[in-house]
Design an enzyme around this catalytic site. Structure first.
Site, PDB file in Angstrom:
ATOM      1  N   LYS A   3       0.851  -1.205   0.000  1.00 30.02           N
ATOM      2  CA  LYS A   3       0.000   0.000   0.000  1.00 30.02           C
ATOM      3  C   LYS A   3       0.879   1.243   0.000  1.00 30.02           C
ATOM      4  O   LYS A   3       1.904   1.285   0.705  1.00 30.02           O
ATOM      5  CB  LYS A   3      -0.883  -0.044   1.247  1.00 30.02           C
ATOM      6  CG  LYS A   3      -1.966   1.017   1.316  1.00 30.02           C
ATOM      7  CD  LYS A   3      -2.790   0.834   2.604  1.00 30.02           C
ATOM      8  CE  LYS A   3      -3.918   1.828   2.719  1.00 30.02           C
ATOM      9  NZ  LYS A   3      -4.708   1.620   3.956  1.00 30.02           N
ATOM     10  N   SER A  59      -9.538   1.678   3.096  1.00 31.72           N
ATOM     11  CA  SER A  59      -8.700   2.419   2.188  1.00 31.72           C
ATOM     12  C   SER A  59      -7.652   1.572   1.449  1.00 31.72           C
ATOM     13  O   SER A  59      -7.057   2.057   0.496  1.00 31.72           O
ATOM     14  CB  SER A  59      -7.974   3.512   2.976  1.00 31.72           C
ATOM     15  OG  SER A  59      -7.087   2.939   3.918  1.00 31.72           O
ATOM     16  N   SER A 119      -9.550  -0.686   7.333  1.00 34.46           N
ATOM     17  CA  SER A 119      -9.000  -0.459   5.990  1.00 34.46           C
ATOM     18  C   SER A 119      -8.341  -1.673   5.340  1.00 34.46           C
ATOM     19  O   SER A 119      -8.026  -1.640   4.158  1.00 34.46           O
ATOM     20  CB  SER A 119      -7.993   0.695   6.018  1.00 34.46           C
ATOM     21  OG  SER A 119      -8.679   1.922   6.050  1.00 34.46           O
TER      22      SER A 119
END
Lengths: 472, 488
Positions: free
Chosen positions: A77, A152, A176
């Site tokens: 990420k 996210s 997330s």
């Protein structure tokens, strides 16, 4: 590329496939499906090819064959720092920023033989539940384009879901990792707070941020956790507290507490039905399931959003245009530089949370908001503790609904916040939690079953993920 | 109500940079005077993803300060974030301690206007990180140097109970002295190693306090503390005496003009939005560790003076002078132990040695000039074996040897080599006296005709001829003898 990390390691060790071949497959898929889904912000073709070639040489020479992630392509990420690539956090603010150092989790993955193929898309600074709040455009859901991939860690979930990589790192503050895993029909694990170093993870809400893996099998989650977990002298909150990974005795029987409120509205009937089906299979397999009441619902959600926003308002103050990142041009005064740099480079959702958090900490409001939220947080932890006196694990859906459509909450951010209703309790209490896909992909109904364990019992939680995987 | 009946009530906040090897939350060197931004890392620059790691040495030094002042070290304390925007603050917040400080209570002994020891109570001592420094250049551009960022600070907060600007300055002096005694802070105010803010309000004769207090920031010399507080005290007295209200405000002091100005009013006061620092776990101080790091703390100046007075029986004034620095007190005690006359040694140390050496710059390092050399030199003066002037020459010689890294010779050898020993042989001096008399027939004639004042001329001539080594008493006696003899 549908092999698991475990299978890839096996094949590389047996030399039935070369690491270069594995990485090529991954890069091809990223260039095709990955580009279409907008799962990556940065891809590391050259670097990963070079590293693959290097590891192939080592394998040929018999060097380091015992590395647990030998030859496994991984995605990370883009709020986790890697020295050789930009780390954007999905923000205009850091669009060109190159960190001078690499996060501890990434260092450990690389040392374990993994190959970093790219940095994945995300909601800006980890703030969002739909994958839409990225400076680099929305991520699409590999299950169906119109659906939100969740957020996210949208890019990491999509990359694993679409078979670009078997394993990715995400970060989970209020869900997330788990919620996008649920939406993209993959496994996602949030470790116990403190089990994994946050060094190199751009902070959103420090008291809840945790780095964790997304994968397609429970075994891969376990493999990744063994690599990334442990104390770190760069992070005072990271301690070596995990109980040793162990396989449960054959035929172990567990006590599951299913949260009554999590199977009622606003949770959709279809989601509740999937969770009930999973529970029925657990019962059929000899486990015990009991219904408990954990009525923290809305309180926990509000507490989470206040605490996370409060910490975010402080954590994001460093993005001021002074030292690095975006700086507005043609400014006359210091104040103007601050206002325009932040105003121009931070997205609306980020600004909304900074404003909320600043307000929650302000003189005259701190008792009503931040301090009340802290008290609610302690209550949530207490409630979990009392449930764990009787049960080994708590079960809930991961998200209150199947994936919503992209753009559905564009005009209503607080409705979007409700997507985190069932993931924030474990975040507030710092508990390990896994989302295991149990819905039907064919009917475009990915649904994750969430299993929450006691602090430091991460491997037991992953063992349950394995049990559910086997029962699916 | 006249203004002079209105007493000031002053409290102090002193920021002391702790002399640790590395910064408080990262491994960067805690050093002064390096090229701008050369001593920085992701942590002290506040880069995304970097995290603070508390330096145990900073906790140790702060704990020593707390214990030395008689305060309590909290078994559990916590860090907090103080949020505000400023270019010298890279994270947009300062990591400090807020509602759970490391130390509470204690007191600092200081010398009042009459030279007596008094005590000022301490409220708290807490740890925090320093900010960087803004450099304004001639082109109106501002640059930032982050080297100082993350330097460990102990903030020492006194109770608001000081009744004069002089007392306030004296407390800061005492704190500086104590910190130097403890070896935890060099206390150089010019380098910003010790910085002071002061708050002040007014107490009326009936004991009531004025409604508001003001805070004067950045008082970075003793002179500034005294002058700024004097100014502000007079201003507040005037307002209170006239029945007006003192507005709560943060003030600054302009050293050049000597004026106090308003930095911000109550309305402009920032809201720091403190909250617990989530990156640093609760600070738990182990009892055993605390005992180990505080068991050997040195006596602080007041007690050291008392000990010196008891051990050597010298004057209080000399005790005060010789206890100004711990290295000096150690050295002086070793000299006095070895000298035959402690008071003579004390006099010599405070009047002669201290005029020549700068304390605290490593010059009193015992390997420089061994204390027994000074003791022997003082003994030689006391015994009349060398004149005061000769002894100063010996000292100068020893200092120059020590400063240039040469081996320091014993005073006996220096006296010998430089031929500084007093000439007290009657035979030898008589020869000099006779030479002088023969060389000055006119003056001898004048003297003998009654110009008695010329006697000092002859003494001077003898001294000049012996380069000051002639025993004065003996010289006078011989001169008197010879000059009067011839008259008969």
């Amino acid at each position: 590329m549908n092999d698991s990390a475990t299978q890839i390691v096996q094949q590389v060790r047996e030399r039935t496939i070369s690491v270069s071949e594995v990485v090529e497959q991954s890069l091809t898929r990223i260039a095709g499906e990955g580009a279409r889904l907008n799962a990556f912000i940065t891809t590391c073709e050259e670097l990963s090819r070079r590293r693959a070639w290097q590891i192939d040489q080592e394998v040929a020479a018999g060097i380091g064959l015992d590395r647990p992630l030998l030859g496994v392509p991984v995605a990370v990420k883009d709020n986790i720092c890697v020295a050789s690539a930009p780390t954007t956090c999905g923000s205009q603010m850091l669009a060109d920023w190159m960190p001078p150092y690499t996060a501890m989790t990434v260092r450990r993955m690389l040392a374990a033989g993994a190959i970093l193929v790219g940095k994945t898309n995300l909601d800006e600074f980890g703030m969002g539940s739909s994958g839409e709040y990225s400076r680099f455009g929305p991520t699409l859901n590999p299950v169906q384009d119109e659906l939100s991939p969740g957020g996210s860690s949208s890019g990491s979930a999509a990359a694993v879901g679409a078979g670009m990589v078997p394993l990715a790192l995400g970060s989970d503050t209020g869900g997330s990792i788990r919620q996008p895993a649920s939406f993209c029909d993959v496994m996602g694990f949030r470790p116990t707070y403190g089990a994994v170093s946050r060094y190199g993870l751009a902070a959103f809400a420090s008291s809840m941020d945790q780095v964790g893996p997304l994968a397609r099998t429970a075994n891969d989650l376990r493999l990744a956790l063994e690599v990334i977990a442990g104390s770190d002298e760069n992070d005072m909150t990271a301690v070596a507290g995990l109980e040793a990974p162990q396989r449960a005795a054959e035929g172990a029987r567990y006590e599951f507490a299913v949260v009554k409120e999590s199977l009622e509205a606003p949770v959709t009937e279809s989601v509740a039905a999937v969770v009930k089906a999973a529970l029925a299979r657990l019962v059929a397999a000899g486990h015990r399931v009991e219904e408990v009441s954990l009525p923290f619902g809305e309180d926990a959600l509000a507490a989470y959003y206040l605490i996370a926003a409060a910490e975010a308002s402080s954590n994001l103050a460093r993005y001021d245009g002074v030292r690095y990142g975006y700086r507005a041009e043609r400014v006359e005064t210091l104040l103007e530089m601050y206002e325009r740099s932040r105003g121009e480079a931070l997205g609306d959702e980020v600004k909304r949370r900074i404003l909320l958090g600043t307000h929650a900490l302000s003189a005259g409001y701190v008792d009503e908001f931040y301090n009340r939220a802290t008290a609610a947080r302690q209550r949530a932890a207490e409630q979990f503790r009392s449930v764990f006196e009787q049960a080994d694990f708590v079960v809930m859906p991961t998200a209150p609904s199947e994936p919503f459509r992209r753009g559905e909450y564009a005009e209503d951010p607080s409705a979007m916040y409700a997507a985190d209703l069932l993931t924030v309790p474990a975040s507030l209490a710092g508990l390990p939690a896994v989302s295991v896909p149990f819905g039907s992909r064919d009917e475009n109904l990915p649904v994750g079953v969430q299993v929450i364990g006691q602090r430091w019992e991460d491997y037991r939680v992953l063992e349950v993920a394995q049990i559910l995987e086997d029962l699916r | 109500m006249s203004a002079s009946e209105l007493q000031p009530v002053i409290g102090l906040e002193i920021h002391a940079q702790l002399a640790t090897e590395s910064k408080i939350f990262c491994g960067c060197a805690n050093s002064y005077g390096q090229p701008p931004n050369s001593v920085t890392c992701p942590v002290c620059l506040g880069l995304p993803g970097a995290l603070p790691v508390l330096n145990e040495a900073a906790v140790r030094l702060a704990a020593q300060v707390i214990v030395a002042f008689g305060g309590m070290v909290a078994e559990r304390s916590a860090f907090a974030r103080k949020n505000y925007f400023y270019p010298d603050l890279p994270k947009g917040y300062q990591i400090t301690q807020y509602d759970r400080p490391l130390g509470t209570g204690g007191e600092v002994a200081y010398v009042d206007e009459d030279g007596d020891w008094r005590c000022c109570r301490l409220q708290r001592v807490h740890l925090e990180e320093d900010a960087g420094k803004l450099l304004h250049d001639a082109t109106h551009k501002t640059k930032v140097d982050y080297n100082r960022c993350g330097a460990p600070l102990a903030e020492i907060v006194t109770e608001p109970e000081l009744a004069s600007p002089q007392a306030a300055a004296s407390v800061v002096r005492s704190i500086r002295q104590a910190l130097r005694y403890l070896d935890v802070c060099e206390g150089d105010m010019e380098k910003g190693q010790l910085r002071c803010d002061a708050n002040i309000s007014i107490r009326r004769p009936d004991g009531t306090l004025s409604a508001n207090r003001t805070e004067v920031k950045n008082l970075n010399s003793f002179k500034a503390i005294e002058r700024a507080l004097q100014r502000e005290m007079e201003r507040q007295r005037g307002l209170v005496a006239a029945g007006e209200t003192v507005e709560q405000a943060t003030l600054y002091y302009d050293e050049r003009s000597g004026e106090v100005g308003t930095m911000r009013t109550k309305e402009q006061a920032p809201d720091y939005r403190y909250f617990p620092e989530p990156d640093i776990p609760e600070l738990v101080v182990d009892e055993r560790w605390l005992w180990e790091v505080t068991q050997d703390l040195p006596l602080l100046p007041r007690d050291r003076e008392r000990q010196m007075s008891r051990l050597f029986g010298i004057r209080d004034y000399d005790c005060r002078v010789l206890c100004a620095e711990r290295v000096l007190a150690n050295y002086a005690e070793r000299v006095m132990e070895r000298a035959r006359d402690s008071q003579a040694a004390a006099n010599w140390l405070s009047n002669v040695l201290l005029a020549e050496v700068e304390i605290g710059r490593g010059e009193l390092d015992p390997i420089g000039i061994p204390p027994d050399y000074i003791a022997h030199l003082v003994d030689a003066v006391t015994a009349g074996e060398v004149s005061n002037a000769g002894a100063r020459q010996v000292l100068a010689e020893m200092l120059s040897a020590s400063r240039s890294g040469r081996r320091v010779e014993s005073p006996e050898r220096v006296i010998d080599r430089l031929r500084l020993a007093v000439i007290d042989s009657e035979e030898e001096l008589l020869r000099v006296v006779e030479t002088v008399i023969e060389a000055h027939p006119e003056q001898v004639a004048l003297y003998r005709r009654g110009k008695a004042a010329l006697f000092t001329f002859f003494v001077g001539q003898v001294m000049a001829a012996t380069k000051g080594r002639a025993d004065v008493q003996l010289t006078r006696r011989l001169l008197e003898q010879r000059l009067n003899e011839e008259e008969k």
